[in-house]
Scaffold this active site. Sequence first.
Site, PDB file in Angstrom:
ATOM      1  N   THR A 151       0.843  -1.174  -0.024  1.00 20.74           N
ATOM      2  CA  THR A 151      -0.034  -0.011   0.126  1.00 20.74           C
ATOM      3  C   THR A 151       0.627   1.329   0.018  1.00 20.74           C
ATOM      4  O   THR A 151       1.971   1.397   0.566  1.00 20.74           O
ATOM      5  CB  THR A 151      -0.768   0.015   1.193  1.00 20.74           C
ATOM      6  OG1 THR A 151      -1.361  -1.363   1.261  1.00 20.74           O
ATOM      7  CG2 THR A 151      -1.858   1.113   1.189  1.00 20.74           C
ATOM      8  N   GLY A 190       2.571  -2.729   8.124  1.00 20.85           N
ATOM      9  CA  GLY A 190       2.735  -3.284   9.257  1.00 20.85           C
ATOM     10  C   GLY A 190       4.125  -3.726   9.759  1.00 20.85           C
ATOM     11  O   GLY A 190       4.835  -4.291   8.735  1.00 20.85           O
ATOM     12  N   GLU A 452      -8.215  -6.189   3.198  1.00 19.30           N
ATOM     13  CA  GLU A 452      -8.682  -7.580   2.122  1.00 19.30           C
ATOM     14  C   GLU A 452      -9.754  -7.310   1.491  1.00 19.30           C
ATOM     15  O   GLU A 452     -10.826  -8.097   1.192  1.00 19.30           O
ATOM     16  CB  GLU A 452      -8.721  -8.871   3.081  1.00 19.30           C
ATOM     17  CG  GLU A 452      -7.627  -9.183   4.210  1.00 19.30           C
ATOM     18  CD  GLU A 452      -6.236  -9.096   3.669  1.00 19.30           C
ATOM     19  OE1 GLU A 452      -6.142  -9.081   2.481  1.00 19.30           O
ATOM     20  OE2 GLU A 452      -5.361  -8.976   4.447  1.00 19.30           O
TER      21      GLU A 452
END
Lengths: 692, 692
Positions: A151, A190, A452
Amino acid sequence: MTTPQWVKDLKPAAPQGSELLEQERSKSKINVDTLSAFLHSREGLARKRRVLKILENDKVFNKEQNYFAGRIDRFETALARAKKLRQLVIRHGWDNDDRMVANELISEPGPYGLHESMFLITLRDQGSPEQHERFLKQAEKYKYIGCYAQTELGHGSNVRGLETTATWNTEDQTFTIDSPTLTASKWWIGSLGRTANHAVVMAQLIINGKSHGPHPFVVQIRDMSTHEPLKDIHIGDIGPKFGYNTMDNGFLLFNKVKVPHISMLARHSRVDPKTNKYVKPSSPSLVFGTLTWVRSTIVMQAGGVLARGVTIATRYCAFQDRDAPSDAGGENQVLNYTTVQIRLLPLLATTFALHFTGKAMMALYGASQKKMSQDVGKVGGPERGAGPEETHSGSDLLADLHATSCGLKSLASYTAVEGLEVCRRACGGHGYSSFSGIGSWYADYLPTATWEGDNYMLTQQVARYLLKSARSVLKGNEPSNDTTAILANFLARQDQGAAFDVLGNDADIVAAYAWRSAFLTFEALKHRDEQKKAWNDLLVDFYRLSRAHSQYMVVKNFYETLQSPPSDLDPETLGVLHKLFRLYALHTLESEASEFYTSSAVTVRQIQLARTSAVMKLLQDIRPHAVRLVDSWDFPDWQLDSSLGRYDGKVYEDMFHRASELNPLNRITVDPYPDSPTLFKKNEAGALKPKL
Amino acid sequence: MTTPQWVKDLKPAAPQGSELLEQERSKSKINVDTLSAFLHSREGLARKRRVLKILENDKVFNKEQNYFAGRIDRFETALARAKKLRQLVIRHGWDNDDRMVANELISEPGPYGLHESMFLITLRDQGSPEQHERFLKQAEKYKYIGCYAQTELGHGSNVRGLETTATWNTEDQTFTIDSPTLTASKWWIGSLGRTANHAVVMAQLIINGKSHGPHPFVVQIRDMSTHEPLKDIHIGDIGPKFGYNTMDNGFLLFNKVKVPHISMLARHSRVDPKTNKYVKPSSPSLVFGTLTWVRSTIVMQAGGVLARGVTIATRYCAFQDRDAPSDAGGENQVLNYTTVQIRLLPLLATTFALHFTGKAMMALYGASQKKMSQDVGKVGGPERGAGPEETHSGSDLLADLHATSCGLKSLASYTAVEGLEVCRRACGGHGYSSFSGIGSWYADYLPTATWEGDNYMLTQQVARYLLKSARSVLKGNEPSNDTTAILANFLARQDQGAAFDVLGNDADIVAAYAWRSAFLTFEALKHRDEQKKAWNDLLVDFYRLSRAHSQYMVVKNFYETLQSPPSDLDPETLGVLHKLFRLYALHTLESEASEFYTSSAVTVRQIQLARTSAVMKLLQDIRPHAVRLVDSWDFPDWQLDSSLGRYDGKVYEDMFHRASELNPLNRITVDPYPDSPTLFKKNEAGALKPKL
């Protein structure tokens, strides 16, 4: 702060919470033990007990300061826990399931989270043998600690729009990784912000000025000894979030950083260094099913996620309403109010509905993978978010599973999110305290509604599939799966009309849901194919259609699960499960009433009866079993970390203990006067604070 | 963390947010200036500008670290701000409205909050002249800093259940304040945890063994010089909450603490020290209307509360969807998706609907107070949560206003709460970042759904009033207010049936809402009076009834506001406001479809048309005006404190700046390896952290 002895001597006014919960448990004959085993399996329960014992005796996992700590402390503690957990895995020889259970019990996202999932999985599934040797081995030993950098600041769900580039340099056979704009910055990644020393970076592969789309590159980002970012790499944590603050979601920018040829993960496609040509992946269908698997696990987990909130709220609402008028005659437990029952008990039913649906999905996924591997050769493990996903298989079963997983992921995560807030509010004022244990759990779970596949975006895939199925049925093709079967059935019967006995017959409830889904499908098809409406103008209809179809799936799976219950489930417990099925189905039906009567699946009178009589009666019937039903979800107190949801009902004692003895704010004394020369008399460390 | 120059040189990829917002603003002719003045008045806008200028130039109000700071820092900073604000009030001679505007701009609950509202108000309204001299003067000088201690650990809304006692001691003419149990602990009391040195304590007055119910006592709780709790008083902050963490909500326990006779606030009732007798309040009707006023302000504020979220989401959704397929032809602003429009634009309409309704309520309250004071003599100011409230007045207007305020408080706060979450999620992944500015705003606003009457509990009062009105109408009494008028109209016409042209005529929309409310009222009456159903069995129906009636009020008030618009409002802007009215009304109608068709207010066909055509057309018509409409709410960037909602559209630059330059987590470097001997290499202060 020291609690004086006279305070320690105080007890809550009668009746005690422990007595109330004892009474509750004595009023129902639900077999908690058998029902727990039905939900979690005997093996799963034993595993949880075994792991819990080790965790709760280790002080790094002590949760006492979780609700008080600030961002930096929370992150540092989470990292310490991640490290310790890794040590425990080695010491006790824990397998993957043991580790997952430990994470569930700890109940906070940890800084190794993306290393242990996407980083390792991507190296494993997309790396060549040489790359396994070079990267995976180090990663498995936690020498390389990684993240999955896809992302970007300006780009979310669609990898094709990524701006980060990896340009092949013919002259020295390297790639140059670059962030040409600010929006190209990797974002939300993350484990990146403070933890990772390596990243799998998704970047547009450019060879000779031509782009070949996004590909994964393994890039070292921090020094192995100082842990400082390498030259021309800018990394940091993206800052606080609504939840998930134990995780260091990070950003990452490259200023034309050169990496060697081996950095590009080469199992599926690669650059031939001799010819400087791009070599295409041999079999695009290999990546099929990865997101389907992830979505199925989200459905599977949603029941348990919601069940935590329902457990806490149900136990706490078994307390007396001390504010009730005295003429209530002792019968004033909060859970007796119908406005509380109508909020909590359908959610209690929903926890089971989602759990059984998730189980069925996972079973279907397993079956489909088996079929797939027979069809196209060996299939890799699930690749979380790894690359575009299209329906390549000819199998109707698989296409159905893909669409179903999209719709159910959207419905299940939405339902869990909304439901947790309902549970928190049902706890009244105390629900707002962090000690309720619901707020932080809700906040940490929220992103599931976005990642997701955004819950709105996903519904288009469901609609697209249903329209395609409807066209096939209209052409006269034989039904090949459940979806085409219900569509064909609707077509065959639509002129006779439906007469489903939803109040008297459980199978008819399932049929009514199928009917509504089929009706909405053909309505949408009419708008699209006959009236030629633009796709964008139909998105709202598609959202409703996906929701309707997914609710059908849940009702059907719940119904079918109860048709073949485990043999050791006693009739009393099974009877209550049947009532939960009816409550879920009829409550949802009356909430979505207008679609049901518009489709003529049921009459207006039936809906009124469902609302005013059937649902109210079910609430009354299920009410006495509520506490035992949530007990069967088997959450240890250590996991819930909730004053309100304690198994023993010592709510007030626990809230008071946390506020009076654990709260660090009570260690400071302030100068409260507006014109005081210094702002604060002393802080924790006894030092004066400077004027701001 | 230093941002390197090569990063500083990066720009977001085109198109720039500033260009997109400029385009948006050029596409609409809405007169933002006139519309802002309609919403806030010219005087209100000027006040805001004047106060803002002072605040944003004072470093204590600098918001840069708000999203990063932990609980203790946030509280200490909030206290410093409260002190400074008090100094500014004196320095600039600010009136109460100026102070309120400052608080709105600062946008965080402050530790003086309860001192400046309930403590001062209660002393003023319930104190005798002697007590004014003794307590109020000190409080107005901020020598006494107080709180209002009513709620207890085991008791929320009903003061009659409070356990704290105040026993009159005949021998020395004192009261003994005591907490006999743990559940008697005062709890949730704002400004108590660390700040207050005095409290108004609500306690059961006991004289000669006889209880006279809860009464207010002024009690010193902390030492005036050391600020430590006095002997036999245990005080503390109750710990972190889902939001509101700049406020020190506290607990308070008394171990038989003696206070003098003057402590009991004696304006309405008192203990005669000569006879040792209780002297009853002379006029119970004096406390009427206090909660009604508070609830009206909640309705009034709900529009603006929601508008913050809508402003942020609308501006951000005017951005391009960089993930859209490239065939979208440049027309891929997120706000063009109908699934985004259907979420945001009805909420945009709702902000106006609630605002106009709140304004109408406040006007009605003013009129009723005037009437009241003519009826029963002078009426005190609003007493927030001060004592029981009953309908003593014979005036139908007042009873109507009371019921309306209950129903609307429930609907408006619920709508704002739910709507803010919808706005946050509409911002996609970045909505989850604290920098969106919605999450913390939502979390701080949440308690409004619980305090001043739980949103579920309140609806019983609405239902009780509607049933009473219906009984009166059935008896043939002449309608005396709007509620009885719509009930009578329904009775007169119910045999002819309704034929409201909701799609063609705005007045008919209002009539359809009135019809549905009346229908549900008589249905509920039948269940209660004819079928003799238990009150508890009807709570769910009552909740729905209250919601229906309140929605009618909102629709009616919105409609009526637009019937007499200010003269300077141009036709274009007024036209868009009319569309917003229709969007709010028709979208709500189709969301609540089943009640509308069950009542025969509209036909199934009309609802289908509303859904598939009228609402979708309105979304399309309003879409180009969305950004200018939110601009007219006139939130300064400083107030919003949102990267996504910036007026200039510099979203990515701002997010990056906060993450890369303001984020304190980026000042620590960790040792990430699981088997490292020390857990952390260095923290902010450069020190090693001990192993947990």
